[in-house]
Design a protein around this motif. Structure first.
Motif, PDB file in Angstrom:
ATOM      1  N   GLY A 114       0.825  -1.203   0.000  1.00 37.85           N
ATOM      2  CA  GLY A 114       0.000   0.000   0.000  1.00 37.85           C
ATOM      3  C   GLY A 114       0.862   1.257   0.000  1.00 37.85           C
ATOM      4  O   GLY A 114       0.703   2.141  -0.848  1.00 37.85           O
ATOM      5  N   ASN A 156      -2.035  -5.081  12.382  1.00 39.99           N
ATOM      6  CA  ASN A 156      -0.865  -4.738  13.187  1.00 39.99           C
ATOM      7  C   ASN A 156      -1.294  -4.227  14.571  1.00 39.99           C
ATOM      8  O   ASN A 156      -2.282  -3.511  14.701  1.00 39.99           O
ATOM      9  CB  ASN A 156      -0.091  -3.639  12.434  1.00 39.99           C
ATOM     10  CG  ASN A 156       1.226  -3.318  13.063  1.00 39.99           C
ATOM     11  OD1 ASN A 156       1.288  -2.893  14.213  1.00 39.99           O
ATOM     12  ND2 ASN A 156       2.288  -3.530  12.322  1.00 39.99           N
ATOM     13  N   ASP A 184       9.525   3.113   8.169  1.00 36.63           N
ATOM     14  CA  ASP A 184       9.458   1.642   8.151  1.00 36.63           C
ATOM     15  C   ASP A 184      10.587   1.088   9.017  1.00 36.63           C
ATOM     16  O   ASP A 184      11.666   1.674   9.098  1.00 36.63           O
ATOM     17  CB  ASP A 184       9.566   1.096   6.728  1.00 36.63           C
ATOM     18  CG  ASP A 184       8.911  -0.289   6.607  1.00 36.63           C
ATOM     19  OD1 ASP A 184       7.935  -0.413   5.862  1.00 36.63           O
ATOM     20  OD2 ASP A 184       9.376  -1.247   7.272  1.00 36.63           O
ATOM     21  N   VAL A 188       7.631   2.121  14.720  1.00 37.99           N
ATOM     22  CA  VAL A 188       6.507   2.914  15.224  1.00 37.99           C
ATOM     23  C   VAL A 188       6.002   2.232  16.500  1.00 37.99           C
ATOM     24  O   VAL A 188       5.793   1.015  16.513  1.00 37.99           O
ATOM     25  CB  VAL A 188       5.354   2.939  14.187  1.00 37.99           C
ATOM     26  CG1 VAL A 188       4.140   3.669  14.740  1.00 37.99           C
ATOM     27  CG2 VAL A 188       5.820   3.557  12.873  1.00 37.99           C
ATOM     28  N   ASP A 229      -3.734  -4.211   4.734  1.00 33.83           N
ATOM     29  CA  ASP A 229      -4.198  -5.208   5.705  1.00 33.83           C
ATOM     30  C   ASP A 229      -4.717  -4.598   7.012  1.00 33.83           C
ATOM     31  O   ASP A 229      -5.297  -5.305   7.833  1.00 33.83           O
ATOM     32  CB  ASP A 229      -3.054  -6.185   6.046  1.00 33.83           C
ATOM     33  CG  ASP A 229      -2.705  -7.089   4.870  1.00 33.83           C
ATOM     34  OD1 ASP A 229      -3.364  -7.010   3.821  1.00 33.83           O
ATOM     35  OD2 ASP A 229      -1.763  -7.890   5.016  1.00 33.83           O
ATOM     36  N   SER A 262      -5.174  -8.521   0.551  1.00 33.78           N
ATOM     37  CA  SER A 262      -4.191  -8.946  -0.455  1.00 33.78           C
ATOM     38  C   SER A 262      -3.364  -7.743  -0.883  1.00 33.78           C
ATOM     39  O   SER A 262      -3.761  -6.586  -0.679  1.00 33.78           O
ATOM     40  CB  SER A 262      -4.878  -9.561  -1.678  1.00 33.78           C
ATOM     41  OG  SER A 262      -5.547  -8.574  -2.424  1.00 33.78           O
ATOM     42  N   ALA A 263      -2.229  -8.030  -1.502  1.00 32.12           N
ATOM     43  CA  ALA A 263      -1.365  -6.965  -2.011  1.00 32.12           C
ATOM     44  C   ALA A 263      -2.107  -6.174  -3.088  1.00 32.12           C
ATOM     45  O   ALA A 263      -2.033  -4.943  -3.156  1.00 32.12           O
ATOM     46  CB  ALA A 263      -0.088  -7.581  -2.576  1.00 32.12           C
TER      47      ALA A 263
HETATM   48  C1  LIG Z   1       3.071 -16.169   2.095  1.00 32.79           C
HETATM   49  C2  LIG Z   1       2.151 -15.077   1.612  1.00 32.79           C
HETATM   50  C3  LIG Z   1       1.735 -15.095   0.282  1.00 32.79           C
HETATM   51  C4  LIG Z   1       0.894 -14.085  -0.194  1.00 32.79           C
HETATM   52  N1  LIG Z   1       0.533 -14.115  -1.518  1.00 32.79           N
HETATM   53  C5  LIG Z   1      -0.233 -13.121  -2.020  1.00 32.79           C
HETATM   54  C6  LIG Z   1      -0.552 -13.097  -3.419  1.00 32.79           C
HETATM   55  O1  LIG Z   1      -0.177 -14.012  -4.168  1.00 32.79           O
HETATM   56  N2  LIG Z   1      -1.279 -12.048  -3.883  1.00 32.79           N
HETATM   57  C7  LIG Z   1      -1.691 -11.017  -3.062  1.00 32.79           C
HETATM   58  O2  LIG Z   1      -2.316 -10.075  -3.576  1.00 32.79           O
HETATM   59  N3  LIG Z   1      -1.408 -11.028  -1.743  1.00 32.79           N
HETATM   60  C8  LIG Z   1      -0.705 -12.039  -1.197  1.00 32.79           C
HETATM   61  N4  LIG Z   1      -0.381 -12.050   0.152  1.00 32.79           N
HETATM   62  C9  LIG Z   1      -0.917 -10.981   1.039  1.00 32.79           C
HETATM   63  C10 LIG Z   1      -0.098  -9.704   0.909  1.00 32.79           C
HETATM   64  O3  LIG Z   1       1.267  -9.971   1.134  1.00 32.79           O
HETATM   65  C11 LIG Z   1      -0.579  -8.649   1.902  1.00 32.79           C
HETATM   66  O4  LIG Z   1      -1.983  -8.511   1.787  1.00 32.79           O
HETATM   67  C12 LIG Z   1       0.104  -7.307   1.611  1.00 32.79           C
HETATM   68  O5  LIG Z   1       1.481  -7.418   1.929  1.00 32.79           O
HETATM   69  C13 LIG Z   1      -0.537  -6.166   2.412  1.00 32.79           C
HETATM   70  O6  LIG Z   1       0.133  -4.968   2.095  1.00 32.79           O
HETATM   71  P1  LIG Z   1       0.255  -3.806   3.191  1.00 32.79           P
HETATM   72  O7  LIG Z   1       0.806  -2.618   2.491  1.00 32.79           O
HETATM   73  O8  LIG Z   1      -1.020  -3.675   3.941  1.00 32.79           O
HETATM   74  O9  LIG Z   1       1.284  -4.355   4.264  1.00 32.79           O
HETATM   75  P2  LIG Z   1       2.822  -5.018   4.123  1.00 32.79           P
HETATM   76  O10 LIG Z   1       3.079  -5.248   2.691  1.00 32.79           O
HETATM   77  O11 LIG Z   1       2.794  -6.122   5.060  1.00 32.79           O
HETATM   78  O12 LIG Z   1       3.683  -3.807   4.629  1.00 32.79           O
HETATM   79  C14 LIG Z   1       3.681  -3.373   5.969  1.00 32.79           C
HETATM   80  C15 LIG Z   1       4.942  -2.567   6.205  1.00 32.79           C
HETATM   81  O13 LIG Z   1       4.867  -1.997   7.507  1.00 32.79           O
HETATM   82  C16 LIG Z   1       6.134  -2.135   8.152  1.00 32.79           C
HETATM   83  N5  LIG Z   1       5.876  -2.156   9.596  1.00 32.79           N
HETATM   84  C17 LIG Z   1       5.048  -2.980  10.271  1.00 32.79           C
HETATM   85  N6  LIG Z   1       5.017  -2.663  11.574  1.00 32.79           N
HETATM   86  C18 LIG Z   1       5.854  -1.623  11.732  1.00 32.79           C
HETATM   87  C19 LIG Z   1       6.236  -0.823  12.846  1.00 32.79           C
HETATM   88  N7  LIG Z   1       5.744  -1.028  14.086  1.00 32.79           N
HETATM   89  N8  LIG Z   1       7.114   0.188  12.650  1.00 32.79           N
HETATM   90  C20 LIG Z   1       7.617   0.438  11.407  1.00 32.79           C
HETATM   91  N9  LIG Z   1       7.273  -0.268  10.323  1.00 32.79           N
HETATM   92  C21 LIG Z   1       6.402  -1.293  10.475  1.00 32.79           C
HETATM   93  C22 LIG Z   1       6.683  -3.443   7.610  1.00 32.79           C
HETATM   94  O14 LIG Z   1       8.095  -3.490   7.736  1.00 32.79           O
HETATM   95  C23 LIG Z   1       6.212  -3.410   6.165  1.00 32.79           C
HETATM   96  O15 LIG Z   1       7.163  -2.798   5.320  1.00 32.79           O
HETATM   97  C24 LIG Z   1       0.447 -13.046   0.679  1.00 32.79           C
HETATM   98  C25 LIG Z   1       0.866 -13.044   2.014  1.00 32.79           C
HETATM   99  C26 LIG Z   1       1.714 -14.052   2.486  1.00 32.79           C
HETATM  100  C27 LIG Z   1       2.158 -14.028   3.923  1.00 32.79           C
END
Ligand SMILES: Cc1cc2nc3c(=O)[nH]c(=O)nc-3n(C[C@H](O)[C@H](O)[C@H](O)COP(=O)(O)OP(=O)(O)OC[C@H]3O[C@@H](n4cnc5c(N)ncnc54)[C@H](O)[C@@H]3O)c2cc1C
Length: 355
Positions: free
Chosen positions: A12, A236, A35, A76, A271, A280-281
């Motif tokens: 995101g 989270n 991050d 954070v 998420d 999902s991503a």
């Molecule tokens: C094994 C696996 C396979 C997957 N396959 C798919 C797929 O094929 N297709 C799909 O669409 N989705 C898939 N997903 C789901 C997808 O990875 C997530 O839905 C997606 O990463 C969510 O994006 P986001 O930006 O919400 O969070 P994330 O991508 O998880 O990013 C969160 C960020 O916040 C940072 N962070 C967290 N807490 C803190 C803190 N306290 N302080 C500072 N930084 C912090 C982390 O370091 C990270 O960089 C899969 C997930 C897993 C585990």
């Protein structure tokens, strides 16, 4: 200068940066990205990192560079919405004018005793590395229990079975069939693949306890050298600790414009956001595009739209090791080598677009 703070450079957060930075950031706005990892991580590939089939470097992408982007490496610890400040571990607080929270998710253990302490995880990069280390240091014939047979459990079990043919892998699932969110035809295809590839599926399981070298299925002890938990996620902890309405996964309830109902300056992406689709991503990226639209309109002094059309999801693909796959594309089931090639192609394109 106004400060737009983005918490989390995941799918995101990165999409927001990639949309805004080229030429949509007004002169009087700067961005601070926070991050705890100094690069964007490809979380969708953590199953392969844990199984030992790809290297750590292959799933890192550098954050973009821009004169008005400050990247703050740190943890954070809390979001102070009244004072409009982000509290960091061992660092000065950061003040924001607009805030986007994209901190992703964590495992949910459903109050199973010992699960948080004795299981391994693939929900963040640090934990996926630890899981890699324990799985790959196991001796031949060791037993690996994987709890939860959704997408990530299935991808991990299959990748590990190819990576370590000498291990005894048990995949525990609650339902009649694994991959309960997919059509039965796909579940059966994947079950057949597991039967041929030495992964034991244990249906109708209910894990009631985990301890150091075993898990308990319906209270029956099953010795396992390593247990990996892929049986549920929640928002989270930082978001779960915020005031405001949340859903049963601890995700913040948001308006159709993706901000908090009581604060139009705090957006939630990915998420951490309560949305009517499985996290999902792809969903995080679709939502990020709409958040950028709201910000751009506001910065131009225009009214944002009252709502957006539903985010279009192209489908979902899963891997079964390096040669086979499965998934749904345009609501149609797809299996075999084509599914795997498509999945690899999507990853390649994603990395290509990140430069
Ligand atoms: C094994 C696996 C396979 C997957 N396959 C798919 C797929 O094929 N297709 C799909 O669409 N989705 C898939 N997903 C789901 C997808 O990875 C997530 O839905 C997606 O990463 C969510 O994006 P986001 O930006 O919400 O969070 P994330 O991508 O998880 O990013 C969160 C960020 O916040 C940072 N962070 C967290 N807490 C803190 C803190 N306290 N302080 C500072 N930084 C912090 C982390 O370091 C990270 O960089 C899969 C997930 C897993 C585990």
């Amino acid at each position: 200068m106004k400060n737009l703070v983005i918490l989390g450079g995941g799918y995101g957060g990165m999409k927001i940066l990639n949309e805004l930075l080229p030429n949509h950031l007004p002169e009087d706005v700067q961005i601070t990205l926070v991050d705890r990892v100094p690069y964007h991580c490809l979380k969708t590939e953590y199953y392969a990192l844990a199984a030992g089939t790809i290297s750590d470097k292959e799933i890192r992408v550098a954050f973009p560079e821009h004169p008005r982007l400050a990247v703050k490496y740190g943890e954070v610890i809390s979001i102070e919405t009244t004072d409009r400040k982000i509290l960091l571990k061992n660092a000065e607080p950061i003040a924001y004018d607009e805030l986007i929270i994209g901190l992703g998710c964590e495992d949910k253990y459903h109050d199973v005793p010992g699960a948080d302490k004795f299981t391994y995880s693939i929900q963040n990069i640090e934990k996926a590395r630890l899981t890699y280390s324990v799985l790959n240091n196991l001796g031949p014939g060791s037993v690996v229990g994987i709890v939860g047979a959704g997408l990530s459990g299935v991808e991990l079990a299959s990748e590990l079975s190819e990576s370590r043919t000498d291990l005894n892998i048990k995949l525990f699932d609650r339902g009649n069939h694994i991959l309960s969110a997919f059509p039965e035809r796909l579940s059966k295809y994947v079950e057949n693949w597991f039967n041929k590839n030495n992964v034991e599926i244990i249906n109708h399981s209910n894990i009631t306890k985990v301890d150091e070298n075993s898990l308990y299925n319906h209270d029956q002890q099953i010795p396992c050298d390593v247990v990996v938990w892929t049986a549920g996620i929640q928002a989270n902890e930082i978001v779960r600790n915020m005031d405001g309405e949340k859903d049963r996964m601890g995700r913040m309830v948001i308006t159709p414009l993706h901000h908090l109902p009581n604060d139009e300056h705090i957006f939630i992406v990915g998420d951490c956001a309560s949305l009517p689709h499985a996290p999902s991503a792809q969903l995080a990226e679709g939502q990020a595009e709409q958040i950028v639209e709201v910000l751009k309109r506001r910065w131009k002094g225009e009214e944002p739209p009252a709502s957006f059309p539903q985010i279009k999801l192209k489908g979902i693909l899963g891997s079964l090791g390096k040669k086979h796959g499965f998934g749904m594309m345009a609501d149609r089931p797809i299996t075999g080598r084509v599914a795997r090639i498509l999945k690899s192609g999507i990853l390649w394109m994603y990395k290509f677009h990140q430069g």
